[in-house]
Design a protein around this motif. Structure first.
Motif, PDB file in Angstrom:
ATOM      1  N   PRO A  67      20.303 -16.341 -19.144  1.00  0.00           N
ATOM      2  CA  PRO A  67      19.872 -16.932 -20.411  1.00  0.00           C
ATOM      3  C   PRO A  67      21.006 -17.668 -21.117  1.00  0.00           C
ATOM      4  CG  PRO A  67      19.061 -14.678 -20.211  1.00  0.00           C
ATOM      5  CD  PRO A  67      20.013 -14.901 -19.067  1.00  0.00           C
ATOM      6  N   ALA A  68      20.732 -18.897 -21.550  1.00  0.00           N
ATOM      7  CA  ALA A  68      21.755 -19.696 -22.222  1.00  0.00           C
ATOM      8  C   ALA A  68      22.236 -19.015 -23.496  1.00  0.00           C
ATOM      9  CB  ALA A  68      21.210 -21.088 -22.529  1.00  0.00           C
ATOM     10  N   SER A  69      21.348 -18.307 -24.179  1.00  0.00           N
ATOM     11  CA  SER A  69      21.737 -17.605 -25.407  1.00  0.00           C
ATOM     12  C   SER A  69      22.787 -16.533 -25.111  1.00  0.00           C
ATOM     13  CB  SER A  69      20.513 -16.969 -26.064  1.00  0.00           C
ATOM     14  OG  SER A  69      19.849 -16.088 -25.166  1.00  0.00           O
ATOM     15  N   VAL A  70      22.628 -15.839 -23.988  1.00  0.00           N
ATOM     16  CA  VAL A  70      23.579 -14.786 -23.611  1.00  0.00           C
ATOM     17  C   VAL A  70      24.905 -15.404 -23.175  1.00  0.00           C
ATOM     18  CG1 VAL A  70      24.028 -12.882 -22.022  1.00  0.00           C
ATOM     19  CG2 VAL A  70      21.739 -13.176 -23.001  1.00  0.00           C
ATOM     20  N   THR A  71      24.837 -16.467 -22.379  1.00  0.00           N
ATOM     21  CA  THR A  71      26.064 -17.159 -21.955  1.00  0.00           C
ATOM     22  C   THR A  71      26.870 -17.605 -23.167  1.00  0.00           C
ATOM     23  OG1 THR A  71      24.992 -17.948 -19.934  1.00  0.00           O
ATOM     24  CG2 THR A  71      26.969 -19.125 -20.653  1.00  0.00           C
ATOM     25  N   ALA A  72      26.205 -18.262 -24.107  1.00  0.00           N
ATOM     26  CA  ALA A  72      26.902 -18.729 -25.312  1.00  0.00           C
ATOM     27  C   ALA A  72      27.432 -17.550 -26.119  1.00  0.00           C
ATOM     28  CB  ALA A  72      25.967 -19.590 -26.150  1.00  0.00           C
ATOM     29  N   GLY A  73      26.608 -16.513 -26.291  1.00  0.00           N
ATOM     30  CA  GLY A  73      27.029 -15.356 -27.080  1.00  0.00           C
ATOM     31  C   GLY A  73      28.227 -14.642 -26.490  1.00  0.00           C
ATOM     32  N   GLN A  74      28.210 -14.449 -25.172  1.00  0.00           N
ATOM     33  CA  GLN A  74      29.350 -13.774 -24.542  1.00  0.00           C
ATOM     34  C   GLN A  74      30.606 -14.630 -24.585  1.00  0.00           C
ATOM     35  OE1 GLN A  74      27.221 -11.819 -20.812  1.00  0.00           O
ATOM     36  NE2 GLN A  74      29.144 -10.789 -21.333  1.00  0.00           N
ATOM     37  N   SER A  75      30.465 -15.935 -24.402  1.00  0.00           N
ATOM     38  CA  SER A  75      31.663 -16.784 -24.443  1.00  0.00           C
ATOM     39  C   SER A  75      32.265 -16.798 -25.843  1.00  0.00           C
ATOM     40  CB  SER A  75      31.348 -18.206 -23.974  1.00  0.00           C
ATOM     41  OG  SER A  75      30.536 -18.892 -24.908  1.00  0.00           O
ATOM     42  N   ILE A  76      31.415 -16.783 -26.863  1.00  0.00           N
ATOM     43  CA  ILE A  76      31.916 -16.737 -28.244  1.00  0.00           C
ATOM     44  C   ILE A  76      32.664 -15.434 -28.484  1.00  0.00           C
ATOM     45  CG2 ILE A  76      31.169 -16.489 -30.648  1.00  0.00           C
ATOM     46  CD1 ILE A  76      28.922 -18.555 -29.932  1.00  0.00           C
ATOM     47  N   LEU A  77      32.063 -14.316 -28.070  1.00  0.00           N
ATOM     48  CA  LEU A  77      32.704 -13.020 -28.289  1.00  0.00           C
ATOM     49  C   LEU A  77      33.994 -12.895 -27.486  1.00  0.00           C
ATOM     50  CD1 LEU A  77      32.419 -10.207 -29.660  1.00  0.00           C
ATOM     51  CD2 LEU A  77      31.346  -9.431 -27.530  1.00  0.00           C
ATOM     52  N   GLU A  78      33.947 -13.270 -26.211  1.00  0.00           N
ATOM     53  CA  GLU A  78      35.097 -13.071 -25.319  1.00  0.00           C
ATOM     54  C   GLU A  78      36.250 -14.032 -25.605  1.00  0.00           C
ATOM     55  OE1 GLU A  78      35.728 -10.720 -23.251  1.00  0.00           O
ATOM     56  OE2 GLU A  78      33.807  -9.709 -23.213  1.00  0.00           O
ATOM     57  N   MET A 187      24.290 -13.659 -31.221  1.00  0.00           N
ATOM     58  CA  MET A 187      23.094 -14.427 -30.867  1.00  0.00           C
ATOM     59  C   MET A 187      22.159 -14.542 -32.066  1.00  0.00           C
ATOM     60  SD  MET A 187      22.219 -13.440 -26.892  1.00  0.00           S
ATOM     61  CE  MET A 187      21.633 -11.793 -27.248  1.00  0.00           C
ATOM     62  N   ASP A 188      21.983 -13.447 -32.814  1.00  0.00           N
ATOM     63  CA  ASP A 188      21.101 -13.445 -33.981  1.00  0.00           C
ATOM     64  C   ASP A 188      21.644 -14.339 -35.093  1.00  0.00           C
ATOM     65  OD1 ASP A 188      19.449 -11.647 -32.689  1.00  0.00           O
ATOM     66  OD2 ASP A 188      20.090  -9.895 -33.869  1.00  0.00           O
ATOM     67  N   GLU A 189      22.918 -14.161 -35.425  1.00  0.00           N
ATOM     68  CA  GLU A 189      23.489 -14.874 -36.576  1.00  0.00           C
ATOM     69  C   GLU A 189      23.589 -16.381 -36.342  1.00  0.00           C
ATOM     70  OE1 GLU A 189      27.196 -12.961 -37.450  1.00  0.00           O
ATOM     71  OE2 GLU A 189      26.230 -11.225 -38.400  1.00  0.00           O
ATOM     72  N   ASN A 190      23.644 -16.794 -35.074  1.00  0.00           N
ATOM     73  CA  ASN A 190      23.783 -18.224 -34.762  1.00  0.00           C
ATOM     74  C   ASN A 190      22.532 -18.815 -34.127  1.00  0.00           C
ATOM     75  OD1 ASN A 190      26.869 -18.826 -35.245  1.00  0.00           O
ATOM     76  ND2 ASN A 190      26.750 -16.815 -34.270  1.00  0.00           N
ATOM     77  N   ASP A 191      21.426 -18.067 -34.153  1.00  0.00           N
ATOM     78  CA  ASP A 191      20.158 -18.504 -33.567  1.00  0.00           C
ATOM     79  C   ASP A 191      20.371 -19.102 -32.176  1.00  0.00           C
ATOM     80  OD1 ASP A 191      17.454 -19.028 -33.256  1.00  0.00           O
ATOM     81  OD2 ASP A 191      17.589 -20.983 -34.241  1.00  0.00           O
ATOM     82  N   LEU A 192      21.082 -18.368 -31.336  1.00  0.00           N
ATOM     83  CA  LEU A 192      21.366 -18.880 -30.002  1.00  0.00           C
ATOM     84  C   LEU A 192      20.127 -18.879 -29.106  1.00  0.00           C
ATOM     85  CD1 LEU A 192      24.894 -17.358 -29.296  1.00  0.00           C
ATOM     86  CD2 LEU A 192      24.296 -19.594 -30.260  1.00  0.00           C
ATOM     87  N   TYR A 193      19.079 -18.178 -29.519  1.00  0.00           N
ATOM     88  CA  TYR A 193      17.855 -18.139 -28.713  1.00  0.00           C
ATOM     89  C   TYR A 193      17.233 -19.527 -28.575  1.00  0.00           C
ATOM     90  CZ  TYR A 193      18.672 -13.323 -30.001  1.00  0.00           C
ATOM     91  OH  TYR A 193      19.262 -12.109 -30.209  1.00  0.00           O
ATOM     92  N   ARG A 194      17.551 -20.438 -29.492  1.00  0.00           N
ATOM     93  CA  ARG A 194      17.039 -21.808 -29.376  1.00  0.00           C
ATOM     94  C   ARG A 194      17.523 -22.470 -28.093  1.00  0.00           C
ATOM     95  NH1 ARG A 194      21.449 -24.885 -31.006  1.00  0.00           N
ATOM     96  NH2 ARG A 194      22.971 -23.663 -32.160  1.00  0.00           N
ATOM     97  N   LEU A 195      18.663 -21.993 -27.549  1.00  0.00           N
ATOM     98  CA  LEU A 195      19.177 -22.576 -26.314  1.00  0.00           C
ATOM     99  C   LEU A 195      18.312 -22.211 -25.110  1.00  0.00           C
ATOM    100  CD1 LEU A 195      23.003 -21.899 -26.761  1.00  0.00           C
ATOM    101  CD2 LEU A 195      21.688 -23.904 -27.448  1.00  0.00           C
ATOM    102  N   ASP A 196      17.483 -21.173 -25.259  1.00  0.00           N
ATOM    103  CA  ASP A 196      16.609 -20.757 -24.159  1.00  0.00           C
ATOM    104  C   ASP A 196      15.301 -21.551 -24.144  1.00  0.00           C
ATOM    105  OD1 ASP A 196      18.419 -18.721 -23.377  1.00  0.00           O
ATOM    106  OD2 ASP A 196      17.641 -17.421 -24.965  1.00  0.00           O
ATOM    107  N   ARG A 197      15.070 -22.340 -25.190  1.00  0.00           N
ATOM    108  CA  ARG A 197      13.855 -23.145 -25.234  1.00  0.00           C
ATOM    109  C   ARG A 197      14.132 -24.540 -24.677  1.00  0.00           C
ATOM    110  NH1 ARG A 197      13.688 -20.302 -30.300  1.00  0.00           N
ATOM    111  NH2 ARG A 197      14.563 -22.061 -31.476  1.00  0.00           N
ATOM    112  N   PRO A 198      13.110 -25.164 -24.058  1.00  0.00           N
ATOM    113  CA  PRO A 198      13.319 -26.509 -23.505  1.00  0.00           C
ATOM    114  C   PRO A 198      13.719 -27.495 -24.589  1.00  0.00           C
ATOM    115  CG  PRO A 198      11.242 -25.568 -22.745  1.00  0.00           C
ATOM    116  CD  PRO A 198      11.764 -24.656 -23.825  1.00  0.00           C
ATOM    117  N   LEU A 199      14.533 -28.458 -24.212  1.00  0.00           N
ATOM    118  CA  LEU A 199      14.893 -29.518 -25.160  1.00  0.00           C
ATOM    119  C   LEU A 199      13.671 -30.356 -25.463  1.00  0.00           C
ATOM    120  CD1 LEU A 199      18.286 -30.625 -23.592  1.00  0.00           C
ATOM    121  CD2 LEU A 199      17.983 -29.508 -25.806  1.00  0.00           C
ATOM    122  N   PRO A 200      13.550 -30.839 -26.708  1.00  0.00           N
ATOM    123  CA  PRO A 200      12.396 -31.669 -27.065  1.00  0.00           C
ATOM    124  C   PRO A 200      12.398 -32.987 -26.317  1.00  0.00           C
ATOM    125  CG  PRO A 200      13.972 -31.563 -28.890  1.00  0.00           C
ATOM    126  CD  PRO A 200      14.468 -30.636 -27.841  1.00  0.00           C
TER     127      PRO A 200
END
Length: 200
Positions: A67-78, A187-200
């Protein structure tokens, strides 16, 4: 088409690396304290770093089904929004260590640093961390490891639920018992879940 997307995103990532701060030539930090990096990541934010990694996280999702949200979240934390010593000096955005003295098929080397681990009490240890030649390479190695390592086999069927996915990943990824909660908070505070949705 996916390969073309990955190459295009790779070019963007390489260009984006110029946006990240660089250390003076030959400079190397004395300590890599990932616990402090994590705490700093939870206290700050950086929209520019997030914009840089968003397309790369999406590319990792397309190639490796992480999931892109997890990738982004872990990279931010790490990497504490790309500002950690590992990120700046070694282009290591996920805190990956070498296996023995082997960097693996994507990293280009290993650097030895003192760091902290909790097993369960936190203490300082010496560890070899992977070195990459680009931000893109660090993200691709992350996707490769999570999609192939037996450590994360339980997480892979949960890719449709980012919170459950990172909770399963955290069991083997980190010794910090609060690791998954920290990634989910980012992920919650930065609404990273939007990265898991298709681009418009």
């Amino acid at each position: 088409m996916r390969r073309h997307l990955v190459h295009a995103v790779g070019a963007l990532a390489l260009a984006a690396c110029a946006l990240l701060p660089a250390q003076p030539a030959g400079a190397r930090p004395a300590v890599v304290d990932q616990a402090a990096v994590h705490e700093q990541a939870l206290r700050t934010s950086d929209g520019e770093f997030l914009r840089t990694i968003e397309p790369i996280a999406r590319a990792v999702a397309g190639e490796f089904r992480v999931p892109a949200s997890v990738t982004a979240g872990q990279s931010i934390l790490e990497s504490s929004w790309g500002q950690s010593r590992l990120a700046v000096n070694d282009r290591n955005f996920f805190g990956f260590k070498c296996l023995g003295d082997k960097p693996g098929p994507i990293a280009i080397g290993c650097h030895d640093y003192p760091t902290s681990e909790c097993t369960p009490d936190c203490h300082q240890v010496q560890a070899l961390f992977r070195v990459y030649d680009s931000l893109q390479a660090s993200f691709r190695d992350y996707g490769r490891v999570l999609s192939t390592s037996a450590n994360y086999a339980e997480a892979r069927p949960l890719a449709g639920d980012p919170r459950a996915f990172v909770t399963a990943v955290a069991r083997k990824y980190a010794t910090d018992p609060n690791y998954a909660a920290k990634v989910i908070r980012i992920m919650d505070e930065n609404d990273l879940y939007r990265l898991d949705r298709p681009l418009p």
